[in-house]
Design an enzyme around this catalytic site. Structure first.
Site, mmCIF file in Angstrom:
data_model
loop_
_atom_site.group_PDB
_atom_site.id
_atom_site.type_symbol
_atom_site.label_atom_id
_atom_site.label_comp_id
_atom_site.label_asym_id
_atom_site.label_seq_id
_atom_site.Cartn_x
_atom_site.Cartn_y
_atom_site.Cartn_z
ATOM 1 N N LEU A 84 0.835 -1.200 0.000
ATOM 2 C CA LEU A 84 0.000 0.000 0.000
ATOM 3 C C LEU A 84 0.867 1.246 0.000
ATOM 4 O O LEU A 84 1.854 1.312 0.738
ATOM 5 C CB LEU A 84 -0.809 0.037 1.292
ATOM 6 C CG LEU A 84 -2.181 -0.598 1.340
ATOM 7 C CD1 LEU A 84 -2.722 -0.509 2.762
ATOM 8 C CD2 LEU A 84 -3.120 0.106 0.384
ATOM 9 N N GLU A 114 -11.606 2.371 5.879
ATOM 10 C CA GLU A 114 -11.561 1.489 7.051
ATOM 11 C C GLU A 114 -10.270 1.767 7.808
ATOM 12 O O GLU A 114 -9.294 2.241 7.230
ATOM 13 C CB GLU A 114 -11.641 0.012 6.633
ATOM 14 C CG GLU A 114 -10.442 -0.457 5.834
ATOM 15 C CD GLU A 114 -10.732 -1.710 5.013
ATOM 16 O OE1 GLU A 114 -11.234 -2.670 5.577
ATOM 17 O OE2 GLU A 114 -10.439 -1.706 3.795
ATOM 18 N N LYS A 116 -6.675 1.273 9.458
ATOM 19 C CA LYS A 116 -5.540 0.437 9.087
ATOM 20 C C LYS A 116 -5.052 -0.264 10.344
ATOM 21 O O LYS A 116 -4.462 0.343 11.233
ATOM 22 C CB LYS A 116 -4.417 1.277 8.482
ATOM 23 C CG LYS A 116 -3.258 0.420 8.023
ATOM 24 C CD LYS A 116 -2.257 1.213 7.202
ATOM 25 C CE LYS A 116 -1.193 0.302 6.636
ATOM 26 N NZ LYS A 116 -0.411 -0.385 7.671
ATOM 27 N N ASP A 118 -2.883 -2.516 12.812
ATOM 28 C CA ASP A 118 -1.449 -2.715 12.916
ATOM 29 C C ASP A 118 -1.190 -4.164 13.291
ATOM 30 O O ASP A 118 -0.990 -4.494 14.449
ATOM 31 C CB ASP A 118 -0.872 -1.757 13.958
ATOM 32 C CG ASP A 118 0.602 -1.525 13.752
ATOM 33 O OD1 ASP A 118 1.141 -2.013 12.738
ATOM 34 O OD2 ASP A 118 1.214 -0.875 14.606
ATOM 35 N N TYR A 224 -9.555 -9.344 10.796
ATOM 36 C CA TYR A 224 -10.525 -8.666 9.931
ATOM 37 C C TYR A 224 -10.100 -8.860 8.483
ATOM 38 O O TYR A 224 -8.916 -8.709 8.152
ATOM 39 C CB TYR A 224 -10.588 -7.165 10.210
ATOM 40 C CG TYR A 224 -11.394 -6.785 11.439
ATOM 41 C CD1 TYR A 224 -12.609 -7.405 11.729
ATOM 42 C CD2 TYR A 224 -10.941 -5.790 12.305
ATOM 43 C CE1 TYR A 224 -13.345 -7.042 12.851
ATOM 44 C CE2 TYR A 224 -11.674 -5.425 13.430
ATOM 45 C CZ TYR A 224 -12.875 -6.058 13.691
ATOM 46 O OH TYR A 224 -13.600 -5.711 14.794
ATOM 47 N N LYS A 315 -1.607 7.752 7.107
ATOM 48 C CA LYS A 315 -1.043 7.352 8.398
ATOM 49 C C LYS A 315 -1.240 8.425 9.466
ATOM 50 O O LYS A 315 -1.191 9.618 9.160
ATOM 51 C CB LYS A 315 0.458 7.068 8.241
ATOM 52 C CG LYS A 315 0.782 5.896 7.315
ATOM 53 C CD LYS A 315 0.323 4.605 7.902
ATOM 54 C CE LYS A 315 1.310 3.491 8.040
ATOM 55 N NZ LYS A 315 2.669 3.531 7.752
ATOM 56 N N CYS A 409 9.888 1.094 51.530
ATOM 57 C CA CYS A 409 8.705 1.507 50.771
ATOM 58 C C CYS A 409 8.521 3.018 50.870
ATOM 59 O O CYS A 409 8.492 3.555 51.980
ATOM 60 C CB CYS A 409 7.484 0.780 51.328
ATOM 61 S SG CYS A 409 5.922 1.384 50.655
ATOM 62 N N CYS A 412 5.137 3.542 53.092
ATOM 63 C CA CYS A 412 4.997 3.203 54.512
ATOM 64 C C CYS A 412 6.327 2.939 55.210
ATOM 65 O O CYS A 412 6.346 2.772 56.424
ATOM 66 C CB CYS A 412 4.077 1.989 54.676
ATOM 67 S SG CYS A 412 4.864 0.430 54.216
ATOM 68 N N CYS A 427 6.698 -4.191 48.458
ATOM 69 C CA CYS A 427 6.681 -3.659 49.812
ATOM 70 C C CYS A 427 6.175 -4.774 50.710
ATOM 71 O O CYS A 427 5.181 -5.426 50.395
ATOM 72 C CB CYS A 427 5.742 -2.460 49.861
ATOM 73 S SG CYS A 427 5.231 -2.049 51.533
ATOM 74 N N CYS A 433 0.606 -1.053 54.993
ATOM 75 C CA CYS A 433 0.924 -0.056 53.973
ATOM 76 C C CYS A 433 -0.355 0.559 53.390
ATOM 77 O O CYS A 433 -1.200 -0.154 52.866
ATOM 78 C CB CYS A 433 1.737 -0.700 52.850
ATOM 79 S SG CYS A 433 2.169 0.460 51.545
HETATM 80 O O1 D41 Z 1 -5.872 -2.807 7.902
HETATM 81 C C1 D41 Z 1 -4.909 -3.000 7.150
HETATM 82 N N1 D41 Z 1 -3.716 -3.190 7.658
HETATM 83 C C2 D41 Z 1 -5.100 -3.073 5.692
HETATM 84 C C3 D41 Z 1 -4.043 -3.495 4.903
HETATM 85 C C4 D41 Z 1 -6.330 -2.753 5.092
HETATM 86 N N2 D41 Z 1 -7.390 -2.354 5.826
HETATM 87 N N3 D41 Z 1 -6.466 -2.842 3.745
HETATM 88 C C5 D41 Z 1 -5.441 -3.256 2.972
HETATM 89 N N4 D41 Z 1 -5.642 -3.354 1.648
HETATM 90 C C6 D41 Z 1 -4.652 -3.769 0.847
HETATM 91 C C7 D41 Z 1 -4.933 -3.854 -0.615
HETATM 92 C C8 D41 Z 1 -5.487 -2.568 -1.123
HETATM 93 C C9 D41 Z 1 -3.679 -4.178 -1.374
HETATM 94 C C10 D41 Z 1 -5.946 -4.964 -0.841
HETATM 95 C C11 D41 Z 1 -4.176 -3.604 3.515
HETATM 96 C C12 D41 Z 1 -3.172 -4.051 2.627
HETATM 97 N N5 D41 Z 1 -3.443 -4.119 1.295
HETATM 98 C C13 D41 Z 1 -1.832 -4.465 3.025
HETATM 99 N N6 D41 Z 1 -1.435 -4.825 4.221
HETATM 100 C C14 D41 Z 1 -0.131 -5.144 4.193
HETATM 101 C C15 D41 Z 1 0.304 -4.979 2.949
HETATM 102 C C16 D41 Z 1 -0.753 -4.551 2.187
#
Ligand code: D41
Length: 671
Positions: A84, A114, A116, A118, A224, A315, A409, A412, A427, A433
């Protein structure tokens, strides 16, 4: 019952369990309580145990079962897993939107948006509705086969719901660890002095890359979906959002935050809303992903190198910042844990001013080599306490000072001890305490300790906050007047509480010892101590060596007991309690006849109608030994419902197996 009807019954249970999984993980709207779900699961387990020939690989009982691997096999992605592009500002988002509009020659684009997550990208392959493979993204072309691990994740269905799914369906998405589960995992690791994970992402990756799926199964992972790979049909829908709705109907979780927005402004608004919502989500996100919603438009846009031109990740600003450690102070928690806390030069991290960061414990301080005066990276992740990630040793001033655990401590003044092999310093003030007072008093009053009826947690909190009591002994000098001044306390309940306090004075040495709340001294240990030492005086005088000669008491517990009685404050509280009239019958050292189960070893397993600790105490009182694992030295295995491998082992070794009624009969025959 005929073989066919048993098979039908098993299938019916599986359908019910799959459906309730869907309600829980996909709709986030469970229909039945966990206990009912567990009951269905146990029923299916019992049925399958009795008829192993009926077990199917996609049965919900078969999530963990595979043997540990030596290494992961390689998987080639027939359709590559793309990466991405990123945008770090509104301007970069505007550039992205402009590019897309120019290429498509349209005024306004519909996007799906949506969070992203981690976590870790994964591809799940379903053939004829059955999960046949889970593979990591790897370099996008080649990943690792983590099927056995993926199967342990409750949110991932082993078979698709409903019907009409394509014969081949690869679903792509993110495996992640919710914040709560991550915190809990690290807490457990810290307690055991094991390595902690730096963030939920690493924890998710580490958990998925375990060669033994039994380990993965203990990790709180979730999933997800956010796309697809190979499909045996032309398409799942006309737009991304339609296709994801179809995937959701098949039983795969899709982000509940997924929304369709219009144009650049729609994206910017969604991003701001998600930035505000971020801390309240129960998983980490590091931005928002926007995708052109129309699949035909996606196709026209195509790819550059390995990233689609139709998607971008906006980001959030970094969650890390540099600052200086001004001082390190020590805080005392409710369990007496003494925790180092760094006082920082205030610094903005992801939009919030951070002034303090936890250092967890002294092992962590040593490992990260934090000194007062150091320049450090701090990280704030969601709503968790900010942490020091690492120090910059090249910026350490000559005046930097080492961090030293205090001997006393800070609250106390009692001794602080850090038992060998434990990460956490504590402690020893215990009852005395103030930091630990409320918890100590709640424990003291609890049913299995002094059993003071009507003295609940809320009441203890009021009493301590209004400074009516400072230690458990003060409970016994409370007056009717004082009690009636409290919230929701009438004359009658005040009198009831006074009566309960009076009744509690008649106790046993074992209950009294347990009530003192000495670390690591539970009910069973209290009873052993009472038996072995016979009197409080003898126990108070016992050395660590003498304590260690007691069955089941090792060096750590012995150190806790000795440290407790060594504290003058604790002795004062004990004296006050005795003066208040707490008493117990002399402990008779029972003769051989009075210990009818002497020399007998028991193992308790499965789910029993009472807490195991309670049964354990009862058996120990009769001289029995209660251990955790079945061997040829085991005399009895007491098996409750859904007993597993221990029961199997007992059968193999020919050990006597009792159910709860059998145990009752045995106990009655010893009376
Ligand atoms: O939530 C995510 N980390 C996320 C990653 C997401 N919600 N959508 C994603 N969509 C894609 C594509 C558009 C290529 C289907 C992604 C990623 N890729 C992705 N995660 C790691 C590499 C690419």
């Amino acid at each position: 019952m005929s073989a066919a009807s048993i098979r039908a019954q098993a299938e019916d249970l599986r359908r019910q369990i799959d459906y309730h999984n869907y309600r829980y993980y996909v709709l986030d709207d469970p229909e039945i309580p966990d206990s009912e779900y567990d009951r269905l699961m146990r029923e299916l387990q019992a049925l399958e145990a009795a008829h192993p020939e009926l077990i199917t690989p996609d049965s919900p009982t078969q999530r963990v079962g595979a043997q540990p691997l030596k290494e992961f096999a390689e998987v080639r992605h027939a359709i590559p897993m793309l990466s991405l592009g990123n945008a770090f500002s509104d301007e970069e988002m505007a550039d992205f939107d402009e590019r897309v509009r120019k290429l498509l020659n349209v005024e306004q684009i519909e996007y799906s948006a949506e969070p992203k997550l981690d976590g870790l990208a994964i591809s799940l392959r379903y053939e004829k509705g059955v999960l046949v493979q889970g593979a990591t993204r790897g370099d996008g072309h080649r990943g690792e086969d983590v099927t056995s691990n993926v199967r342990t994740i409750g949110a991932i269905p082993l078979r698709l719901l409903g019907e009409g799914w394509p014969a081949v369906l690869e679903v792509r998405g993110e495996i992640f660890m919710p914040k709560k589960g991550f915190e809990e995992l690290n807490r457990r690791a810290r307690k055991k002095g094991e390595k902690t994970f730096a963030n939920p992402r690493n924890a998710a990756a580490g958990s998925l890359r375990q060669l033994d799926p039994k380990i993965t199964a203990t990790r709180p992972l979730s999933f997800y979906a956010y796309g697809w790979g190979e499909l045996s049909v032309e398409k799942l829908g006309d737009s991304y959002s339609d296709a994801m709705a179809v995937i959701k109907e098949y039983g795969l979780p899709v982000s509940p935050e997924l929304k369709v927005v219009q144009g650049l402004q729609g994206c910017l608004d969604y991003f701001d809303a998600m930035a505000r919502k971020r801390d309240s989500l129960d998983y980490e996100i590091d931005g928002v992903v926007f995708k052109v919603n129309d699949l035909q438009q996606q196709e026209r846009l195509g790819f550059v190198s390995r990233a689609p031109r139709w998607a971008i990740a906006r980001k959030f600003p970094a969650q890390e910042a540099l600052t200086v450690v001004k001082d390190v102070e020590f805080q005392v928690g409710r369990t007496g844990a003494v925790t180092p806390v760094a006082r920082l030069d205030p610094v903005e991290v992801g939009g919030v001013t951070v002034r303090n960061a936890t250092l967890h414990n002294m092992d962590e301080v040593k490992k990260k080599d934090v000194h007062i005066g150091d320049t450090v990276y701090v990280r704030r992740a969601g709503d968790v306490i900010p942490e020091i990630v690492r120090v910059l040793p090249e910026r350490r001033p000559k005046t930097a000072q080492e961090v030293v655990l205090p001997k006393h401590c800070p609250v106390c003044g009692s001794d602080v001890i850090k038992p060998e092999g434990e990460a956490v310093a504590r402690c020893t003030g215990g009852l005395y305490c103030p930091a630990q007072r409320k918890e100590a008093i709640k424990h003291f009053a609890s049913r299995r300790a002094m059993d003071i009826e009507g003295l609940g947690d809320k009441l203890v909190e009021q009493l301590v906050e209004q400074e009516l009591i400072h230690d458990p002994a003060d409970l016994y000098s409370l007056t009717r007047q004082q009690l009636m001044g409290l919230e929701r306390m009438g004359e009658k309940s005040a009198q009831n509480l006074l009566d309960a306090l009076e009744r509690s004075k008649e106790t046993t040495l074992a209950h009294f010892l347990y009530a003192l709340g000495i670390r690591e001294v539970g009910e069973a240990t209290s009873q052993t101590l009472a038996q072995q030492f016979g009197s409080l005086e003898a126990l108070e005088k016992a050395s660590e060596e003498e304590l260690q000669e007691t069955p089941d008491i090792g060096p750590i517990v012995a150190a806790h007991i000795a440290a407790f009685f060594h504290q003058p404050h604790n002795r004062e509280v004990i004296d006050k309690l005795l003066q208040a009239g707490i008493h117990w019958p002399a402990v008779e050292t029972p003769s051989e006849e009075e210990l009818p189960l002497k020399g007998k070893t028991f193992v308790l397993t499965g789910s029993l109608s009472r807490p195991r600790s309670e049964i354990k105490v009862e058996l120990q009182a009769l001289g029995a030994k209660v251990t955790g694992s079945v061997s040829k030295n085991t005399d009895y295995v007491v098996a409750g419902e859904a007993a597993g491998s221990k029961l199997d082992k007992a059968r193999d070794l020919g050990v006597t197996i009792l159910d709860e009624d059998g145990l009752k009969i045995l106990l009655a025959s010893t009376a």
